[in-house]
Design a protein around this motif. Structure first.
Motif, PDB file in Angstrom:
ATOM      1  N   ALA A 142       1.058  -1.163  -0.129  1.00  0.00           N
ATOM      2  CA  ALA A 142      -0.213   0.018  -0.018  1.00  0.00           C
ATOM      3  C   ALA A 142       0.660   1.194  -0.207  1.00  0.00           C
ATOM      4  N   THR A 184      -7.351   0.371  -7.064  1.00  0.00           N
ATOM      5  CA  THR A 184      -8.025   0.135  -6.156  1.00  0.00           C
ATOM      6  C   THR A 184      -8.071   0.834  -4.839  1.00  0.00           C
ATOM      7  N   GLY A 185      -6.659   1.400  -4.432  1.00  0.00           N
ATOM      8  CA  GLY A 185      -6.601   1.651  -2.852  1.00  0.00           C
ATOM      9  C   GLY A 185      -6.456   0.725  -1.718  1.00  0.00           C
ATOM     10  N   VAL A 186      -6.363  -0.424  -2.581  1.00  0.00           N
ATOM     11  CA  VAL A 186      -5.878  -1.708  -0.954  1.00  0.00           C
ATOM     12  C   VAL A 186      -5.039  -2.618  -2.138  1.00  0.00           C
ATOM     13  N   ALA A 202      -5.005  -0.369   3.790  1.00  0.00           N
ATOM     14  CA  ALA A 202      -4.684   0.378   2.543  1.00  0.00           C
ATOM     15  C   ALA A 202      -3.988   1.915   3.141  1.00  0.00           C
ATOM     16  N   SER A 216      -3.586  -1.918   7.857  1.00  0.00           N
ATOM     17  CA  SER A 216      -3.981  -3.388   8.178  1.00  0.00           C
ATOM     18  C   SER A 216      -4.842  -4.596   9.242  1.00  0.00           C
ATOM     19  N   VAL A 230     -12.161  -5.168   3.189  1.00  0.00           N
ATOM     20  CA  VAL A 230     -12.102  -3.486   1.906  1.00  0.00           C
ATOM     21  C   VAL A 230     -12.895  -2.222   2.608  1.00  0.00           C
ATOM     22  N   ARG A 234     -10.713   0.487   4.462  1.00  0.00           N
ATOM     23  CA  ARG A 234     -10.262   1.610   3.313  1.00  0.00           C
ATOM     24  C   ARG A 234     -10.709   2.826   4.566  1.00  0.00           C
ATOM     25  N   ALA A 238      -8.217   6.415   5.136  1.00  0.00           N
ATOM     26  CA  ALA A 238      -9.300   7.882   4.442  1.00  0.00           C
ATOM     27  C   ALA A 238     -10.044   8.707   5.879  1.00  0.00           C
TER      28      ALA A 238
END
Length: 251
Positions: A142, A184-186, A202, A216, A230, A234, A238
């Motif tokens: 990541a 995908t961001g992951v 992420a 994680s 996921v 994520r 964020a």
């Protein structure tokens, strides 16, 4: 005089870094063997490190002292990041009840600055303050996927250590994985750092989408389904990134 002090400092650091995660007490003879320094030098410097509370004498040998922990907690970046991140990590653990990590990049490694796990936590090789290669961990991928292109080239063109039979050591395959992570961001890990371990991570992106850290969730193969976590991972990354960016703007 300055060069002499630098030499002494370097030798003292060599002694401290000779200790391993599973060590309890290390004998003088073993420290001499691990460092390659002269016995008299190791004995003298260990005595000084004891005086300064960086080592303790115990059981006929030495162990790392609590003074090192106190110094470590003064590391401003990691401490402030951990203070902000902990509520998000705790929320993520409550959602998943699996092992949660927060990691940052140091060179070509991940350094874990937090680890939360309950009674059924997975058997993972990570530990708070420990490190693992970027290429074989979900957190590392990541971070690497969002890192400077020059760093990615360094990792992809350098030796990729094989930690398990499943570790990705082919640069082309790893490059494809990193492209997917960026899209995908992951990032995922499938028994690449330790047998029987699955992980999803992420990146925590700060201002300018710079990768500050990564979060994680890990669990054992057979029970853990990384795809099912996921959204939670994520969202936690964020939210932490947004909070860090707001704090930076207020400074």
């Amino acid at each position: 005089m300055t060069a002499d002090l630098g030499t002494v400092l370097g030798k003292a650091v060599t002694i401290l870094r000779a200790f391993r995660p599973d060590d309890r007490v290390v004998s003088l003879a073993e420290l001499v063997r691990r460092t390659g320094l002269h016995k008299a030098t190791v004995h003298r410097l260990c005595g000084e490190l004891v005086t300064h509370r960086l080592l303790d004498r115990a059981g006929g040998g030495y162990r790392l002292s609590g003074g090192l922990f106190e110094l470590g907690m003064l590391a401003s970046l990691e401490r402030s990041l951990l203070e902000v991140a902990m509520p998000f990590l705790q929320d993520l653990y409550e959602r998943t009840h699996e092992t949660v990590h927060l990691g940052v990049r140091d060179g070509h490694d991940v350094v874990y600055i937090a680890k939360i796990g309950g009674h059924r936590q997975a058997r993972v090789p990570s530990r708070t303050g420990g490190r693992m290669p970027l290429h074989c961990t979900a957190i590392g991928k990541a971070l690497l996927a969002h890192a400077d292109p020059a760093l990615r080239r360094e990792v992809l063109t350098g030796p990729l250590e094989r930690r398990t039979p499943h570790t990705v050591v082919a640069p082309g395959i790893l490059r494809g994985q990193l492209l997917r992570v960026a899209e995908t961001g992951v990032a995922f890990e499938t028994e690449e750092s330790a047998a029987g371990l699955l992980c999803v991570a992420a990146p925590v992106l700060g201002r300018g989408d710079e990768p500050v850290a990564a979060i994680s969730v890990a669990g054992p193969i057979g029970r853990f389904r990384p795809e099912g976590h996921v959204v939670a991972v994520r969202a936690a990354a964020a939210a932490l990134g947004s909070t860090l960016s707001r704090r930076d703007l207020l400074r």
